[in-house]
Design a protein around this motif. Sequence first.
Motif, PDB file in Angstrom:
ATOM      1  N   THR A 158      83.083  19.184  98.459  1.00  0.00           N
ATOM      2  CA  THR A 158      83.362  20.616  98.371  1.00  0.00           C
ATOM      3  C   THR A 158      84.054  21.080  99.646  1.00  0.00           C
ATOM      4  OG1 THR A 158      81.371  20.906  97.024  1.00  0.00           O
ATOM      5  CG2 THR A 158      82.364  22.887  97.958  1.00  0.00           C
ATOM      6  N   TRP A 176      77.133  23.310  89.834  1.00  0.00           N
ATOM      7  CA  TRP A 176      77.607  23.116  88.462  1.00  0.00           C
ATOM      8  C   TRP A 176      78.568  21.936  88.390  1.00  0.00           C
ATOM      9  CZ3 TRP A 176      82.349  23.106  86.073  1.00  0.00           C
ATOM     10  CH2 TRP A 176      82.343  23.226  84.674  1.00  0.00           C
ATOM     11  N   TYR A 180      72.267  30.562  93.963  1.00  0.00           N
ATOM     12  CA  TYR A 180      73.215  29.788  93.152  1.00  0.00           C
ATOM     13  C   TYR A 180      72.490  29.233  91.927  1.00  0.00           C
ATOM     14  CZ  TYR A 180      77.087  26.659  92.041  1.00  0.00           C
ATOM     15  OH  TYR A 180      78.138  26.013  91.414  1.00  0.00           O
ATOM     16  N   PRO A 219      81.053  28.573  87.190  1.00  0.00           N
ATOM     17  CA  PRO A 219      81.494  29.246  88.428  1.00  0.00           C
ATOM     18  C   PRO A 219      82.802  30.019  88.245  1.00  0.00           C
ATOM     19  CG  PRO A 219      81.998  26.918  88.540  1.00  0.00           C
ATOM     20  CD  PRO A 219      81.255  27.114  87.257  1.00  0.00           C
ATOM     21  N   ASP A 247      85.267  26.646  92.561  1.00  0.00           N
ATOM     22  CA  ASP A 247      83.975  27.336  92.505  1.00  0.00           C
ATOM     23  C   ASP A 247      83.996  28.454  93.547  1.00  0.00           C
ATOM     24  OD1 ASP A 247      81.316  28.164  92.477  1.00  0.00           O
ATOM     25  OD2 ASP A 247      80.569  26.148  92.066  1.00  0.00           O
TER      26      ASP A 247
END
Length: 334
Positions: free
Chosen positions: A133, A109, A36, A42, A83
């Motif tokens: 997330t 990001w 990553y 993304p 993302d």
Amino acid sequence: MIFNWVLSLFLVINSLKIGSGSVAETKLFTDLLKGYNPLERPVQNSSQPLVVKIKLFLQQILDVDEKNQIVSVNAWLSYTWFDHKLQWEPKKYGGIQDIRFPGSSDHIWKPDVLLYNSAAEDFDSTFKSNLLTYHTGTVVWIPPGVLKFVCQLDVTWFPFDDQVCEMKFGSWTFHGYAIDLQIDDDTNGTQSMDLSTYLVNGEWQVISTNAKRIVSFYKCCPEPYPTVNYYLHIRRRTLYYGFNLIIPSLLISLMAILGFMFPPDAGEKITLGKIPNSSMFLPNTCVFLCRGDNPVGNRFLLEYGLRNDAANIGSSAVNWSVSKFMDLGKEGVD
């Protein structure tokens, strides 16, 4: 004996579950961050813009500084984007549905959205909270902070004034073809600040908090530059100024008119005429001290002060002239 054996077996099984959960979460972080690059947007197609939705949660109006033309508010900012590299199947990682990345580091990001008209010393005064997330790839970032921004405050009609302050948010380096900044609508479809947790201010009343997406073009660059502007419309509460400024001024003005109703030979006519002139010093001083060095408002206040002083001096002069004229007439008759 059997009880102790069962308790030991339960503790062993429970520890194995905790250990497997920790291993699953460690494996998930390792798999997601493998290869990553936090510097890379993304998106699966580099020619497509990344949609970033923004929402402002107003908590409190801290200060409205008319002298320095600065407004301070306590607010939360909510950013949401997708993302595609942060997706996983929960059943492969112990049923984990969501994880959190520290906002102070560069693991993943983050959009460089800033408040354009910020007046904070470090410009970006938000706290770098964790980034939430989800397994679907949705990233939610809610950094709180005290936002200080420049606002043109007009106090011409003080204390019956309304102020409309703009907060302009936009990406600092990305144009519209890279980041498509949009307003995160409410559940009812309205585009405005979220006031569900707002703490009512004692001096200012919130009238409206509309939001508007504006796309600008500049001569230097052919790309569009989208911004999200929040308009905070506030109105001053006049109860305090009514009791401490307006009503005393009206009573003093009535005293000046009352002086003309006394007969010229009354001994207290001149004294009563001087009282309003000297008494207006306190309200005028209060107005000037409360308003500070605002050039727009001070022009109005200067005109108001000159007219008020001229009226008081004129009324005193008329009272004195009429009294002297009547005294001379009385002496002539004698």
